[in-house]
Design a protein around this motif. Sequence first.
Motif, PDB file in Angstrom:
ATOM      1  N   ILE A  11      43.682  30.693  41.669  1.00  0.00           N
ATOM      2  CA  ILE A  11      42.719  31.248  42.194  1.00  0.00           C
ATOM      3  C   ILE A  11      41.572  31.824  42.270  1.00  0.00           C
ATOM      4  O   ILE A  11      40.609  31.718  43.492  1.00  0.00           O
ATOM      5  CB  ILE A  11      43.515  32.146  42.910  1.00  0.00           C
ATOM      6  CG1 ILE A  11      45.550  31.459  43.141  1.00  0.00           C
ATOM      7  CG2 ILE A  11      42.873  33.000  44.553  1.00  0.00           C
ATOM      8  CD1 ILE A  11      46.412  32.812  43.938  1.00  0.00           C
ATOM      9  N   ILE A  12      41.457  32.810  41.736  1.00  0.00           N
ATOM     10  CA  ILE A  12      39.451  33.424  41.172  1.00  0.00           C
ATOM     11  C   ILE A  12      38.602  32.254  40.617  1.00  0.00           C
ATOM     12  O   ILE A  12      37.182  31.543  41.376  1.00  0.00           O
ATOM     13  CB  ILE A  12      39.747  34.579  41.052  1.00  0.00           C
ATOM     14  CG1 ILE A  12      40.425  35.723  40.683  1.00  0.00           C
ATOM     15  CG2 ILE A  12      37.901  35.013  40.131  1.00  0.00           C
ATOM     16  CD1 ILE A  12      39.902  35.841  42.100  1.00  0.00           C
ATOM     17  N   GLY A  13      39.216  31.399  40.011  1.00  0.00           N
ATOM     18  CA  GLY A  13      38.366  29.610  39.553  1.00  0.00           C
ATOM     19  C   GLY A  13      38.100  28.769  40.515  1.00  0.00           C
ATOM     20  O   GLY A  13      37.166  28.781  40.947  1.00  0.00           O
ATOM     21  N   VAL A  70      39.398  35.496  46.505  1.00  0.00           N
ATOM     22  CA  VAL A  70      39.624  36.671  46.463  1.00  0.00           C
ATOM     23  C   VAL A  70      40.341  38.031  46.958  1.00  0.00           C
ATOM     24  O   VAL A  70      40.621  38.287  46.182  1.00  0.00           O
ATOM     25  CB  VAL A  70      38.296  37.823  45.953  1.00  0.00           C
ATOM     26  CG1 VAL A  70      37.812  36.814  44.683  1.00  0.00           C
ATOM     27  CG2 VAL A  70      37.372  37.788  46.872  1.00  0.00           C
ATOM     28  N   THR A  71      40.189  37.608  47.997  1.00  0.00           N
ATOM     29  CA  THR A  71      41.609  38.263  48.820  1.00  0.00           C
ATOM     30  C   THR A  71      43.086  38.543  48.498  1.00  0.00           C
ATOM     31  O   THR A  71      43.628  39.122  49.048  1.00  0.00           O
ATOM     32  CB  THR A  71      41.242  38.043  50.291  1.00  0.00           C
ATOM     33  OG1 THR A  71      41.606  37.166  50.716  1.00  0.00           O
ATOM     34  CG2 THR A  71      40.057  38.235  50.407  1.00  0.00           C
ATOM     35  N   VAL A 117      36.622  33.518  36.910  1.00  0.00           N
ATOM     36  CA  VAL A 117      35.556  33.901  37.072  1.00  0.00           C
ATOM     37  C   VAL A 117      34.111  32.815  36.523  1.00  0.00           C
ATOM     38  O   VAL A 117      33.975  31.826  36.842  1.00  0.00           O
ATOM     39  CB  VAL A 117      34.463  34.999  37.406  1.00  0.00           C
ATOM     40  CG1 VAL A 117      33.500  35.008  37.241  1.00  0.00           C
ATOM     41  CG2 VAL A 117      35.343  36.039  37.699  1.00  0.00           C
ATOM     42  N   ILE A 118      34.849  33.268  35.008  1.00  0.00           N
ATOM     43  CA  ILE A 118      34.139  32.199  33.879  1.00  0.00           C
ATOM     44  C   ILE A 118      34.356  30.600  34.254  1.00  0.00           C
ATOM     45  O   ILE A 118      33.251  29.980  34.283  1.00  0.00           O
ATOM     46  CB  ILE A 118      34.269  32.758  32.189  1.00  0.00           C
ATOM     47  CG1 ILE A 118      34.357  34.100  32.239  1.00  0.00           C
ATOM     48  CG2 ILE A 118      33.505  31.038  31.104  1.00  0.00           C
ATOM     49  CD1 ILE A 118      34.166  34.812  30.813  1.00  0.00           C
ATOM     50  N   ILE A 119      35.888  30.410  34.462  1.00  0.00           N
ATOM     51  CA  ILE A 119      35.486  29.355  34.370  1.00  0.00           C
ATOM     52  C   ILE A 119      35.324  28.299  35.440  1.00  0.00           C
ATOM     53  O   ILE A 119      34.358  27.189  35.935  1.00  0.00           O
ATOM     54  CB  ILE A 119      37.120  28.499  34.400  1.00  0.00           C
ATOM     55  CG1 ILE A 119      38.153  29.625  33.456  1.00  0.00           C
ATOM     56  CG2 ILE A 119      37.139  26.962  35.203  1.00  0.00           C
ATOM     57  CD1 ILE A 119      39.414  28.526  33.264  1.00  0.00           C
ATOM     58  N   VAL A 140      45.809  22.159  41.714  1.00  0.00           N
ATOM     59  CA  VAL A 140      46.738  23.085  40.329  1.00  0.00           C
ATOM     60  C   VAL A 140      47.657  24.805  40.407  1.00  0.00           C
ATOM     61  O   VAL A 140      48.689  24.810  40.824  1.00  0.00           O
ATOM     62  CB  VAL A 140      46.295  23.146  38.872  1.00  0.00           C
ATOM     63  CG1 VAL A 140      46.698  23.456  38.682  1.00  0.00           C
ATOM     64  CG2 VAL A 140      45.050  21.740  39.850  1.00  0.00           C
ATOM     65  N   GLY A 141      46.974  25.958  41.874  1.00  0.00           N
ATOM     66  CA  GLY A 141      47.109  26.227  42.080  1.00  0.00           C
ATOM     67  C   GLY A 141      48.070  26.884  42.218  1.00  0.00           C
ATOM     68  O   GLY A 141      49.834  27.043  42.266  1.00  0.00           O
TER      69      GLY A 141
END
Length: 392
Positions: free
Chosen positions: A212-214, A304-305, A336-338, A365-366
């Motif tokens: 999700i974050i990625g 991000v929510t 975040v890094i990905i 994918v998520g």
Amino acid sequence: MPRAVYVLAMGIFAMVTSEFVVAGLMPQVAAGLAVTVPQVGYLITAFAVAMALGGPVLTALVLRMRPKPALMVLFAVFLAGNLMAATASGYAVMMIARVVTGVASAAFFGVAISLCARLARPEVRGRAVAVAMNGLMLGTLLGLPLSTVVGERHGWRAAFWAITALAVLAALCTAVGVPRLERAGDGGDFRAELGAFTRPRLWLALATSTLIIGATFSAFSYLAPILTELSGFATGTVPLLLIAYGAATVVGNTVVGRLADRHAIAVLLAGLVLNLGFLTAFALLAHLSVLAVVAMLGIGLVGVTMNPAMITRVQRAGNARPLVNTVHSSFITLGVIIGSWGGGVAIGAHGLRAPLWLGAALAAVGILTVVPELRMSRRAPVVVAEEAAVCT
């Protein structure tokens, strides 16, 4: 809602502002430390890596402490790192400072979110997490631009001094406003904490959070060049659009927080499907300014929510104790890094639309990591009740 939850949000706000401050002052920091802008960029990477790898280690060291003293120790470590940054005489010192503050921030998030779970009633735990996580949203919406303004007008060191003052205020409020609680359950036994990581459902939940974050950060990291070079907005308009994006995250976080307790899996699935749609639309329609902004705001609403629902799911799959929450923050940071790294690689190979397509792929994918839990979601209230007994 317990007053202490709002106090914890203040601490998160201070630390998120510290995380992002370098991004808004890259030229000034580069000039002040006599290094290049890319080298300043490595300071952001160092903070993220320190959060992902060092946060769980520091959390493990404070497990045997009561929550409130643990928070005060983490404030002390964070302040030491931030003071080091404000007075850094060279690049090496600044790098060490960013590592120290990154480790402290990750551990603070873990302990704070765990404490929210103990302070709030089980049926409103997701809402309490949302209130605390508003510190993260507001750090992006207000903390970054305000610290940037301070740094531009009074020098980049002044921005770090301002964050130091904010963190001191948050620490004082924590000392006064957070109740003294006993250690959770078994007294913070490290082996008991590690036991949660033998559960496959927990690893699946952690993977969902990373994706999700990625997906979100593959777009967010490159909004400025996408909006100017593809959507045709003037450079001076971009900060206003980013503020609108930040406002969307605050709204989305509040809504998700109200739904997360009863419908965590459904919210995550809906959020990923919507984010997939918004990212795809952005990639296809980035050259149309109005539709590009709509897609961008949509990503802000459902990206991000998802944090309150993500945290609720992770706590149900594992537990609500500090180590699980800190490792979860590490997986979020990995996202975040990905997203940011992968988006940069994609741009180099395929242009500015590529990170949006990468985000859409990660969201797809998520979705696959959430679908298996749909049949089990009805058992969540029972798990919450059981976990509440463990945490009190």
